[in-house]
Design an enzyme around this catalytic site. Structure first.
Site, PDB file in Angstrom:
ATOM      1  CB  CYS A  26      28.895  94.689   8.995  1.00 31.46           C
ATOM      2  SG  CYS A  26      30.646  94.480   8.851  1.00 31.46           S
ATOM      3  CG  HIS A  73      25.973  95.797   5.841  1.00 32.10           C
ATOM      4  ND1 HIS A  73      27.105  96.761   6.016  1.00 32.10           N
ATOM      5  CD2 HIS A  73      27.025  94.601   5.792  1.00 32.10           C
ATOM      6  CE1 HIS A  73      28.616  96.339   5.805  1.00 32.10           C
ATOM      7  NE2 HIS A  73      28.261  95.034   5.684  1.00 32.10           N
ATOM      8  CD  GLN A 117      24.990  89.723   0.272  1.00 31.23           C
ATOM      9  OE1 GLN A 117      25.046  88.825  -0.447  1.00 31.23           O
ATOM     10  NE2 GLN A 117      25.670  90.304   1.046  1.00 31.23           N
ATOM     11  CE  LYS A 124      28.906  92.587  -0.352  1.00 29.35           C
ATOM     12  NZ  LYS A 124      29.404  91.550   0.493  1.00 29.35           N
TER      13      LYS A 124
END
Length: 408
Positions: A367, A123, A203, A226
């Site tokens: 991104c 990212h 993630q 997240k």
């Protein structure tokens, strides 16, 4: 422990709303997860009952706030296996965490001719801070030889580590393909070569249990938003011996022991890196999100999500105009992210049509423009799942994709 998706969905009020006259199908959890009512309630309660600044107030509300705030630090340190709570620093997110390391460690320890290792999946938040460091210090960025299934060329890895490596920084799961990188091989080599290591777990927190001792990394970071928590809270784990050596990233109130015109003495970690008034309410609400995750059947979550993901991939594979950018579930360990390109159409056009039918997905370069270039696409449509998704969501997504096919 079994997983009841219906009961779990009831924790998230946003799933009751409609978009363009259609029930919301939220398939953008890799960008941010939805928030359970308990997290919102924690924020509301703090701002209506408990407001006070912390760490230095003499009154009850300040002491209470300090205790609740620091309890979350302790809770997170135990959750991720830190050796002590002082190894947990609160930031604004993964982006700030990596910038903190780049400035507070990188500018002091990395110079001309040194090498920083990244993966081709990264990212922008794990590329740009190191590019800025390279532009200012003369160090070089090198990408490791990961294939599209997240596996490493071990011989190439050995050869790369003959260079003047000073730092390696890797995401655990790709936010584009969902693939889990074989970071363990790199971390083991880094430890043997005394190279500082960073893991971006943004993630990962809803998909596997993280233990920083087992990973044996020097730094690990993730964002509350997240994993059902509020925006504006990042968690940075750092090995205490390194944190002690590092200079502050920002300066101001709370991060000093004493200040005179001649000398400043900084506080010990973590407070050395938490200048100014912290994001008190949101950190406390993050503790509520951690409680939800810890009280839930993570293994069943993963099975549930992968079963839904397989249904989406099975459908997309039947569509001639669609190219799936994610590896198949049978080929790689991955999170519940499915990215695809639609032949002859821009990703934003696909996303807009889906939005008109109440389907929330991501569209664009995620991104991760260097990875987009390597994959040969300008952008992608990304579907990302969370435990609150169900079979009806998948059915509505596939129905909406048929509409996309009619219009494009």
């Amino acid at each position: 422990m079994s997983f009841d998706v219906t009961s779990f969905r009831a924790l998230f009020p946003q799933l009751q709303r409609e978009i363009e006259g259609h029930p919301l199908v939220y398939l953008d959890s890799a960008a941010t997860s939805l928030k359970p009512k308990a997290v919102a309630d924690a924020l509301y309660h703090y701002y209506t009952h408990d407001v006070a600044n912390i760490h230095r107030g003499a009154h009850y509300l300040s002491r209470q706030g300090t205790e609740k705030y620091e309890d979350v630090r302790t809770k997170i340190s135990k959750w991720i296996g830190a050796s002590r709570k002082e190894e947990v620093i609160f930031t604004r997110g993964v982006t700030e965490s990596i910038n903190l390391i780049a400035h507070a460690y990188g500018f002091e320890h990395i110079g001309v001719g040194d090498v920083i290792l990244l993966s081709p999946f990264e990212h922008h938040s794990n590329i740009l801070p190191w590019k800025i460091l390279a532009e200012n210090t003369g160090c070089r960025l090198v990408t490791l030889p990961f294939d599209q299934e997240g596996q490493l060329d071990q011989q190439a890895l050995q050869k790369i580590f003959t260079q003047k490596i000073r730092l390696v920084s890797l995401m655990l799961y790709s936010n584009v393909t969902g693939v889990r990188l074989d970071v363990e091989s790199v971390l083991k080599m880094a430890r043997e070569k005394e190279v500082v290591s960073i893991v971006d777990a943004a993630q990962a927190m809803l998909h596997e249990s993280i233990d920083v001792q087992k990973l044996d990394c020097d730094f690990l970071t993730f964002s509350a938003h997240k994993m059902f928590g509020p925006f504006g809270v990042g968690i940075l784990y750092g090995r205490y011996e390194l944190l002690e050596q590092m200079l502050p990233y920002q300066s101001g109130g709370s991060m000093i022991s004493s200040v005179t015109w001649d000398k400043t003495v900084y506080q010990d970690p973590p407070f050395k890196f938490e200048a100014g008034t912290p994001n008190i309410a949101d950190v406390i609400a993050t503790g509520v999100a951690v409680d939800l995750i810890q009280s839930s059947p993570l293994t069943e979550w993963v099975k549930h999500g992968r079963a839904l993901g397989e249904k989406i991939e099975a459908y997309l594979q039947t569509q001639k105009k669609i190219k799936i950018l994610s590896p198949l579930y049978t080929q790689a360990k991955k999170t519940d992210i499915i990215s695809f390109a639609y032949e002859g159409a821009h990703s934003s056009d696909v996303g807009e049509i889906l939005d008109q039918m109440g389907i929330a997905v991501r569209a664009g370069h995620m991104c991760a423009q260097p990875l987009m270039a390597e994959l040969g696409v300008a952008g992608t449509v990304r579907v990302s799942l969370a435990p609150y998704n169900n079979n009806e969501d998948i059915e509505r997504f596939t129905t909406a994709m048929k509409k996309v096919g009619e219009l494009l």
